[in-house]
Design a protein around this motif. Structure first.
Motif, mmCIF file in Angstrom:
data_model
loop_
_atom_site.group_PDB
_atom_site.id
_atom_site.type_symbol
_atom_site.label_atom_id
_atom_site.label_comp_id
_atom_site.label_asym_id
_atom_site.label_seq_id
_atom_site.Cartn_x
_atom_site.Cartn_y
_atom_site.Cartn_z
ATOM 1 N N TYR A 43 0.849 -0.923 0.091
ATOM 2 C CA TYR A 43 -0.132 0.078 -0.139
ATOM 3 C C TYR A 43 0.925 1.161 0.077
ATOM 4 O O TYR A 43 1.982 1.566 0.502
ATOM 5 N N VAL A 44 -0.291 2.456 -0.426
ATOM 6 C CA VAL A 44 0.627 3.766 -0.229
ATOM 7 C C VAL A 44 -0.356 4.617 0.440
ATOM 8 O O VAL A 44 -1.600 4.610 -0.044
ATOM 9 N N ARG A 45 0.395 5.640 1.804
ATOM 10 C CA ARG A 45 -0.701 6.116 1.807
ATOM 11 C C ARG A 45 -0.141 7.365 2.115
ATOM 12 O O ARG A 45 1.378 7.940 2.625
ATOM 13 N N ASN A 46 -1.257 8.545 2.159
ATOM 14 C CA ASN A 46 -1.155 10.004 2.168
ATOM 15 C C ASN A 46 -1.499 10.646 3.314
ATOM 16 O O ASN A 46 -3.190 10.331 3.797
ATOM 17 N N THR A 47 -1.457 10.844 4.520
ATOM 18 C CA THR A 47 -1.734 11.127 5.584
ATOM 19 C C THR A 47 -1.823 12.783 5.764
ATOM 20 O O THR A 47 -0.452 13.151 5.856
ATOM 21 N N LEU A 48 -3.135 13.121 6.157
ATOM 22 C CA LEU A 48 -2.947 15.106 6.407
ATOM 23 C C LEU A 48 -3.742 15.509 7.369
ATOM 24 O O LEU A 48 -4.820 15.291 7.566
ATOM 25 N N TYR A 49 -2.848 15.417 8.830
ATOM 26 C CA TYR A 49 -3.473 16.480 9.833
ATOM 27 C C TYR A 49 -4.239 17.752 9.680
ATOM 28 O O TYR A 49 -2.884 19.332 8.984
ATOM 29 N N LEU A 50 -4.982 18.052 10.025
ATOM 30 C CA LEU A 50 -4.947 19.625 9.800
ATOM 31 C C LEU A 50 -5.919 20.471 11.121
ATOM 32 O O LEU A 50 -6.423 19.472 11.779
ATOM 33 N N PHE A 51 -5.566 21.525 11.489
ATOM 34 C CA PHE A 51 -6.413 22.626 12.772
ATOM 35 C C PHE A 51 -5.861 21.662 14.178
ATOM 36 O O PHE A 51 -6.885 21.555 14.356
ATOM 37 N N ASP A 52 -4.672 21.332 13.840
ATOM 38 C CA ASP A 52 -4.331 21.192 15.241
ATOM 39 C C ASP A 52 -4.625 19.915 15.761
ATOM 40 O O ASP A 52 -4.681 19.387 17.069
#
Length: 308
Positions: A43-52
């Motif tokens: 697998y390839v995963r893209n993880t993004l965290y927003l607003f603290d």
């Protein structure tokens, strides 16, 4: 068995991961959406965290495998058919003690009984909801959706739930309800209870797009039609460990019940690698009944399941 991953932290809010291993979505012992009980997969995963870090957006692109062979070609042995797999997951924490998550997964048509198809352009689109919006629930590619919720009380209690559906038209899906108690009455005690109810109606229109990998269900390892009640507890005092777990499963609306109970006692030898020495035993009642005893030295790199 081999597994591993390589992760690149673009910045404090963005991570890209390339891996071969297991995934688990949810807060329960089981996951009805995507479980770590199945075989490893690339697998390839893209993880993004927003607003603290109150919002998490995770997109995964992978490849799963069936147990059906392709027509014999130039290779000495016919290869197994593969299928594309994508997931889009959004988790929102509107308050400190509340978490809400929504999920979309798609099994993409790569091969049928006569020929191989290339993956469509929208396989690579990392926008949550794109699979459902473009393909629909009962289209050419098998789309399924789900949701998670977790609510924590201030006195060490957490309640959680999960829902899954792979067809609105056929009312095909399932749900999970559970709780976790931390230090109830005794410091170091942990208790978890869970109820799983699943009624996934069966194979999609194309049998090569079932919710499975190596013929193992993506969600609950027991399959798509069952009810289960599960209770587990763990007590830790310094490095001493005591565990007990029991579950009861009824398959296919009352046919083939299973009951299993297990106990373990031991010590944690290494805190960093979580190496444990344990002795214990268990009993299982299904089509045939059995009991066992065991002594083991293990590292808890990932969970294993024999209770289905």
């Amino acid at each position: 068995m081999s597994f591993g991953n390589l992760a690149f932290l673009v910045n404090s809010s963005w991570m890209i991961e390339l891996g071969y291993g297991k995934n688990h979505i949810g807060h329960g012992y089981r996951s009805l959406i995507l479980s770590d009980a199945i075989a490893n997969q690339p697998y390839v995963r893209n993880t993004l965290y927003l607003f603290d870090k109150r919002i998490l957006i995770a997109n995964t692109w992978g490849s799963l495998q069936t147990m059906q062979r392709l027509p014999l070609g130039d290779t000495p042995e016919s290869l197994f058919r593969r299928k594309g797999f994508t997931t889009h997951y959004i988790s929102w924490i509107p308050a400190k003690n509340l978490e809400i998550g929504v999920f979309e997964g798609t099994l993409w048509r790569v091969a049928d009984s006569t020929q191989t198809y290339t993956l469509p352009w929208n396989y690579y689109v990392g926008i949550p909801g794109s699979g459902l919006g473009i393909e629909g629930m009962d289209g050419r590619n098998n789309v399924f959706v789900g949701a998670n919720i977790r609510y924590s009380l201030s006195r060490g209690a957490t309640f959680y739930g999960q829902w899954i559906s792979d067809s609105f038209e056929n009312n095909s899906g399932g749900f999970q309800l559970g709780f976790k108690l931390y230090d109830p009455f005794i410091p170091g005690l942990y208790v978890q209870g869970e109820w799983n109810n699943i009624d996934l109606k069966g194979l999609p229109r194309n049998r090569f797009q079932s919710l499975s990998h190596f013929n193992q269900p993506l969600g609950h390892p027991g399959g798509g039609q069952l009810q289960e009640v599960l209770l587990l507890t763990e007590y830790r005092y310094k490095r001493f460990i005591a565990r007990a777990k029991g579950n009861h499963i009824i398959y296919d609306s009352g046919i083939d019940p299973l009951s299993q109970a297990e106990v373990e006692f031991g010590f944690q030898l290494n805190l960093k690698t979580d190496v444990e020495f344990l002795i214990g035993g268990g009993a299982r009642s299904a089509e045939h009944s059995s009991i066992w005893a065991m002594a083991t030295l293990r590292t808890n790199l990932h969970r294993t399941y024999n209770d289905f």
